[in-house]
Design an enzyme around this catalytic site. Structure first.
Site, PDB file in Angstrom:
ATOM      1  N   HIS A 261      10.255   4.693  -3.417  1.00  0.00           N
ATOM      2  CA  HIS A 261      10.040   4.097  -2.083  1.00  0.00           C
ATOM      3  C   HIS A 261       9.579   2.561  -2.052  1.00  0.00           C
ATOM      4  O   HIS A 261      10.035   1.906  -1.210  1.00  0.00           O
ATOM      5  CB  HIS A 261       8.539   4.894  -1.583  1.00  0.00           C
ATOM      6  CG  HIS A 261       7.568   4.964  -2.878  1.00  0.00           C
ATOM      7  ND1 HIS A 261       7.971   5.464  -4.076  1.00  0.00           N
ATOM      8  CD2 HIS A 261       6.379   4.662  -2.801  1.00  0.00           C
ATOM      9  CE1 HIS A 261       6.989   5.232  -4.663  1.00  0.00           C
ATOM     10  NE2 HIS A 261       5.879   4.897  -4.201  1.00  0.00           N
ATOM     11  N   ARG A 262       8.943   2.123  -3.210  1.00  0.00           N
ATOM     12  CA  ARG A 262       8.482   0.774  -3.241  1.00  0.00           C
ATOM     13  C   ARG A 262       9.891  -0.108  -3.478  1.00  0.00           C
ATOM     14  O   ARG A 262      10.198  -1.141  -3.037  1.00  0.00           O
ATOM     15  CB  ARG A 262       7.703   0.521  -4.423  1.00  0.00           C
ATOM     16  CG  ARG A 262       7.128  -0.711  -4.541  1.00  0.00           C
ATOM     17  CD  ARG A 262       6.075  -1.162  -5.241  1.00  0.00           C
ATOM     18  NE  ARG A 262       4.856  -0.095  -5.402  1.00  0.00           N
ATOM     19  CZ  ARG A 262       4.517   1.051  -6.054  1.00  0.00           C
ATOM     20  NH1 ARG A 262       5.257   1.263  -7.262  1.00  0.00           N
ATOM     21  NH2 ARG A 262       3.686   1.770  -5.823  1.00  0.00           N
TER      22      ARG A 262
ATOM     23  N   ASP B 185       1.039  -1.164  -0.037  1.00  0.00           N
ATOM     24  CA  ASP B 185      -0.055   0.016   0.114  1.00  0.00           C
ATOM     25  C   ASP B 185       0.974   1.103   0.068  1.00  0.00           C
ATOM     26  O   ASP B 185       1.853   1.380   0.827  1.00  0.00           O
ATOM     27  CB  ASP B 185      -0.961  -0.029   1.215  1.00  0.00           C
ATOM     28  CG  ASP B 185      -2.080   0.836   0.944  1.00  0.00           C
ATOM     29  OD1 ASP B 185      -2.714   1.054  -0.138  1.00  0.00           O
ATOM     30  OD2 ASP B 185      -2.543   1.645   1.780  1.00  0.00           O
ATOM     31  N   SER B 186       0.748   2.030  -1.034  1.00  0.00           N
ATOM     32  CA  SER B 186       1.624   3.045  -1.046  1.00  0.00           C
ATOM     33  C   SER B 186       0.886   4.384  -1.468  1.00  0.00           C
ATOM     34  O   SER B 186      -0.515   4.418  -1.849  1.00  0.00           O
ATOM     35  CB  SER B 186       2.647   2.960  -2.192  1.00  0.00           C
ATOM     36  OG  SER B 186       2.205   2.599  -3.446  1.00  0.00           O
TER      37      SER B 186
END
Length: 201
Positions: free
Chosen positions: A185-186, A74-75
């Site tokens: 970020h991922r 979830d981002s």
């Protein structure tokens, strides 16, 4: 025989991102499977109040339904001037889920009067890996930067055209897939997940 791991997403870009990160790290023996490749199952609505809660719920549903280890993420983007919003509402900030153009336009409008020095933001990705026995691993990656005054670049998706990574002069939408994996970020979250994924094999 490769271990099949469900990725709780229908987004081909997310699947390819994880595939590239596994390849880059030399992790073999894992076959990634998307939601498009398994029989449909009831997916719980995203009702968590944090990225972590939503990622774990999605991964748990997938593992229970398929009997495969399941990775879910979830981002979203957190904007300082908006007290950390859109956050978990990033994909549906303008009302309709996944309307990137509308989401970007709304964010720009909300920040129209915000001076450059107060346009700090970060992309956040929380990844959860849930095994069929319920064992759960959760990691979090953050990518700091600022929000530009206009979209720039044709690549990426979501808020990438508006996001200027820390120290960069162009948006995340101008990066190559490999450059984005290395910084995003991922990418940061999935890299933390690699030891747990490798242990599955």
């Amino acid at each position: 025989m490769a271990v099949r791991v469900l990725v709780a997403s229908r987004n081909a870009k997310k699947l390819n991102e994880l595939r590239r990160i596994l390849d880059e790290a030399g992790v073999a023996g894992i076959e990634l499977v998307s939601l498009n490749e398994v029989p449909p199952y009831a997916e719980a609505p995203e009702t968590g109040v944090t990225f972590e809660e939503n990622a774990v719920a999605k991964a748990r549903d997938g593992a229970l339904a398929t009997g495969m280890p399941c990775v879910a993420d979830d981002s979203g983007i957190e904007v300082d001037a908006l007290n950390g919003m859109p956050g978990i509402l990033s994909a549906r900030w303008a009302g309709k889920h996944g309307d990137d153009a509308a989401n970007n336009a709304l964010l720009l409008a909300q920040l129209a009067d915000v001076p450059d020095e107060r346009r700090g933001a970060r992309f956040v990705s929380t990844c959860a890996l849930v095994r069929p026995d319920g064992t759960t691993t959760v990691v979090r990656g953050e990518w700091p930067g600022t929000i530009a005054r206009a979209p720039h670049g044709e690549g990426g998706f979501g808020y990438d055209p508006l996001f200027l990574p820390e120290g960069a002069t162009t948006s995340a939408a101008t990066l190559t897939p490999a450059e984005k994996d290395a910084a995003s970020h991922r990418g940061r979250a999935l890299t933390q997940l690699l030891p747990t994924l490798a242990a599955l094999t």
